[in-house]
Design a protein around this motif. Sequence first.
Motif, PDB file in Angstrom:
ATOM      1  N   PHE A  69      -2.136  -2.882   0.970  1.00 34.21           N
ATOM      2  CA  PHE A  69      -2.040  -2.694   2.419  1.00 34.21           C
ATOM      3  C   PHE A  69      -3.424  -2.695   3.063  1.00 34.21           C
ATOM      4  O   PHE A  69      -3.603  -3.197   4.177  1.00 34.21           O
ATOM      5  CB  PHE A  69      -1.329  -1.376   2.729  1.00 34.21           C
ATOM      6  N   ALA A  70      -4.428  -2.161   2.367  1.00 38.43           N
ATOM      7  CA  ALA A  70      -5.760  -2.043   2.955  1.00 38.43           C
ATOM      8  C   ALA A  70      -6.517  -3.370   2.955  1.00 38.43           C
ATOM      9  O   ALA A  70      -7.251  -3.674   3.902  1.00 38.43           O
ATOM     10  CB  ALA A  70      -6.569  -0.985   2.204  1.00 38.43           C
ATOM     11  N   PHE A  71      -6.349  -4.178   1.900  1.00 39.85           N
ATOM     12  CA  PHE A  71      -7.194  -5.345   1.744  1.00 39.85           C
ATOM     13  C   PHE A  71      -6.453  -6.676   1.870  1.00 39.85           C
ATOM     14  O   PHE A  71      -7.082  -7.699   2.126  1.00 39.85           O
ATOM     15  CB  PHE A  71      -7.901  -5.306   0.381  1.00 39.85           C
ATOM     16  N   ALA A  72      -5.155  -6.680   1.662  1.00 38.49           N
ATOM     17  CA  ALA A  72      -4.420  -7.944   1.738  1.00 38.49           C
ATOM     18  C   ALA A  72      -4.061  -8.242   3.182  1.00 38.49           C
ATOM     19  O   ALA A  72      -4.273  -7.434   4.094  1.00 38.49           O
ATOM     20  CB  ALA A  72      -3.168  -7.897   0.869  1.00 38.49           C
ATOM     21  N   THR A  73      -3.537  -9.432   3.406  1.00 39.75           N
ATOM     22  CA  THR A  73      -3.113  -9.845   4.734  1.00 39.75           C
ATOM     23  C   THR A  73      -1.746 -10.498   4.643  1.00 39.75           C
ATOM     24  O   THR A  73      -1.300 -10.888   3.571  1.00 39.75           O
ATOM     25  CB  THR A  73      -4.106 -10.847   5.355  1.00 39.75           C
ATOM     26  N   GLY A  74      -1.089 -10.616   5.792  1.00 34.92           N
ATOM     27  CA  GLY A  74       0.148 -11.376   5.862  1.00 34.92           C
ATOM     28  C   GLY A  74       1.263 -10.772   5.034  1.00 34.92           C
ATOM     29  O   GLY A  74       1.443  -9.550   4.968  1.00 34.92           O
ATOM     30  N   PRO A  75       2.030 -11.630   4.344  1.00 33.82           N
ATOM     31  CA  PRO A  75       3.195 -11.160   3.591  1.00 33.82           C
ATOM     32  C   PRO A  75       2.851 -10.179   2.474  1.00 33.82           C
ATOM     33  O   PRO A  75       3.647  -9.300   2.155  1.00 33.82           O
ATOM     34  CB  PRO A  75       3.783 -12.458   3.022  1.00 33.82           C
ATOM     35  N   VAL A  76       1.650 -10.328   1.866  1.00 33.77           N
ATOM     36  CA  VAL A  76       1.273  -9.414   0.784  1.00 33.77           C
ATOM     37  C   VAL A  76       1.091  -7.995   1.311  1.00 33.77           C
ATOM     38  O   VAL A  76       1.408  -7.015   0.638  1.00 33.77           O
ATOM     39  CB  VAL A  76      -0.001  -9.920   0.089  1.00 33.77           C
ATOM     40  N   LYS A  77       0.585  -7.864   2.529  1.00 33.50           N
ATOM     41  CA  LYS A  77       0.476  -6.537   3.145  1.00 33.50           C
ATOM     42  C   LYS A  77       1.875  -5.937   3.338  1.00 33.50           C
ATOM     43  O   LYS A  77       2.086  -4.741   3.110  1.00 33.50           O
ATOM     44  CB  LYS A  77      -0.251  -6.639   4.484  1.00 33.50           C
ATOM     45  N   GLY A  78       2.831  -6.773   3.746  1.00 35.03           N
ATOM     46  CA  GLY A  78       4.207  -6.294   3.875  1.00 35.03           C
ATOM     47  C   GLY A  78       4.778  -5.832   2.551  1.00 35.03           C
ATOM     48  O   GLY A  78       5.533  -4.858   2.497  1.00 35.03           O
ATOM     49  N   PHE A  79       4.420  -6.530   1.474  1.00 37.12           N
ATOM     50  CA  PHE A  79       4.843  -6.099   0.144  1.00 37.12           C
ATOM     51  C   PHE A  79       4.328  -4.698  -0.151  1.00 37.12           C
ATOM     52  O   PHE A  79       5.055  -3.845  -0.677  1.00 37.12           O
ATOM     53  CB  PHE A  79       4.338  -7.090  -0.903  1.00 37.12           C
ATOM     54  N   GLY A  80       3.058  -4.442   0.177  1.00 42.17           N
ATOM     55  CA  GLY A  80       2.502  -3.116  -0.062  1.00 42.17           C
ATOM     56  C   GLY A  80       3.205  -2.037   0.730  1.00 42.17           C
ATOM     57  O   GLY A  80       3.442  -0.929   0.232  1.00 42.17           O
ATOM     58  N   VAL A  81       3.578  -2.352   1.985  1.00 42.75           N
ATOM     59  CA  VAL A  81       4.257  -1.354   2.833  1.00 42.75           C
ATOM     60  C   VAL A  81       5.621  -0.993   2.256  1.00 42.75           C
ATOM     61  O   VAL A  81       5.954   0.189   2.068  1.00 42.75           O
ATOM     62  CB  VAL A  81       4.389  -1.892   4.268  1.00 42.75           C
TER      63      VAL A  81
END
Length: 566
Positions: A199-211
């Motif tokens: 969530f802190a370092f990724a962007t786009g869909p990968v950030k959504g995966f972290g959430v």
Amino acid sequence: RRVAIVLDDRIVSAPAVQAGVTCGAGIAGGSTQITGGFSAEEARDLAALVEGGALPLPVTTLEQSTVGPTLGADAIRASALAAVIGLACTGVFVIVVYRLLGLLATVALLLYGLLSYAAVVALGATLTLPGLAGFVLAVGIAVDANVLVFERAREEYAALGRTTAVRDPRRPLATAFAKAWSAVADSNVTTLLAAGLLFAFATGPVKGFGVTLALGVLASMVTAMVITRLLADAALALPAVRRRPALTGMAGLGRLRTRLARRAPRLMVHRRRWYTVSTVLLLVALAGIGVRGVQLGVEFTGGRDVQYAATRPVDADAARAAVAAAGFPDAVVQATGDGGRDVTVRVAETDDSAQRRITEALTKTAGPVTVERDDLVGPSLGGELRTHALLALGLAVAAQLAYLSVRFRWTYAAAAVVAMAQDVLLVVGLFAWLGKPVDSVFLAALLTVVGYSVNDSVVVLDRLREIRRTGTRLPLADLADRAVAQTLPRTVNTGMGALFVLAALAVLGGDTLTDFSVALLAGVVLGMASTVFTALPLTVTLESRAPKPPARPAKPRTSDPTGAVV
């Protein structure tokens, strides 16, 4: 003197300068006003136009995604149906194996779904396919925690004896929750570390995966360790349950555990054999990466990925030749879907004219075609997504290694991380040989594989550490075999629960979910195997070469001037 305010080559206002303006202050400094005979509405309109921007900055499309209504509806319907069927099969399996406790765990699993969905709604988040991957991993974690506790409860039930356990069946269950907490906490903390870094370092869909992964893990912790326990305590206190202990699911060790107890596996004796098999598999995977190459999706390279629906089956070679003749010889063309009626074209060009030329070329070859999905990513954004995704993945692995080194010895942590890296390389090599694209969906699946691999290794290594603390003088290889025998039923049952969901997604999910499901199916199977055939043998080898130094005896404390020991 007059100052003209121009927006889109049109003069918005041209006020006269009545007083000097401090150098560098300008309108932003708050020292300038435009006065005149304005009504309130005219003043608001002028202010909006002035604030709309005074510099003619060009606008460049960085990312654009279009999904046709038919494809979107089909994907939603298929995902929902697959999730319901998969979870239903998982619930039935858990109930058959663990009976009453399995039924209560299934109820808690349904509550997990409600809690997770409520959290997504409360945050206003949009559920994407990588987000679905986070929920799939969290479902596996929730099932894993319950299975781990129930297998422990069976052990404690047998250790107490039938008479004592029947008198108060809540006692072995309470002990099981206490002993399983260490492994459950370690596996969940490592997963939360990875989710936080994504969530802190990724962007786009990968950030959504972290959430969604973080939300799912927290919800699974509440349902598995709190709700299941409350329901079980209430059910086991009923007189009818105490009169029929077989209903609890704790009265027997299970067929697999009984068979393993009679004849424990001798796997660690053949460590070199497992190393050889792992090396051969890794060489095959690396050969696929080197020979076939990894086909990065448009999310990581920039370009356009368009999926067309044709009215009749399309020959992939004919479609490829037509697209190449239209001026795109490097395009990747694949025929998929129902009878080959869906055609996917990936090109490096991102302008609309290129998309129209491809559409015209396919129309001449396959008849009328309609655009089902159109994903466009600029090259600058693709490079940024790729860099941030790799950074997040590297930091997640490093954080897990650091945490496991604190919770275990460095030998245990290194073995778990090596097994995880092996699983990642094998899945990437499989996709390279199959010629499937490595995109954000695949990356989400790969992160899910990382979570499954680490969780499985943590559970087995935690049991090995527990056995060693009993003070037994058996060789470490024998203790590792015993840890495998005691945790293998949990590994099989947890894996079966995840495989039900993934198999349903692979069969019913369609093209949108096929690659995702294939990556996860391979990862779950490889994760279970790597724990037994890579992580444990490597732990035994590292521990034999760098054994833990014996603990120093504690110095006696004295509080008497004469030196008497207290």
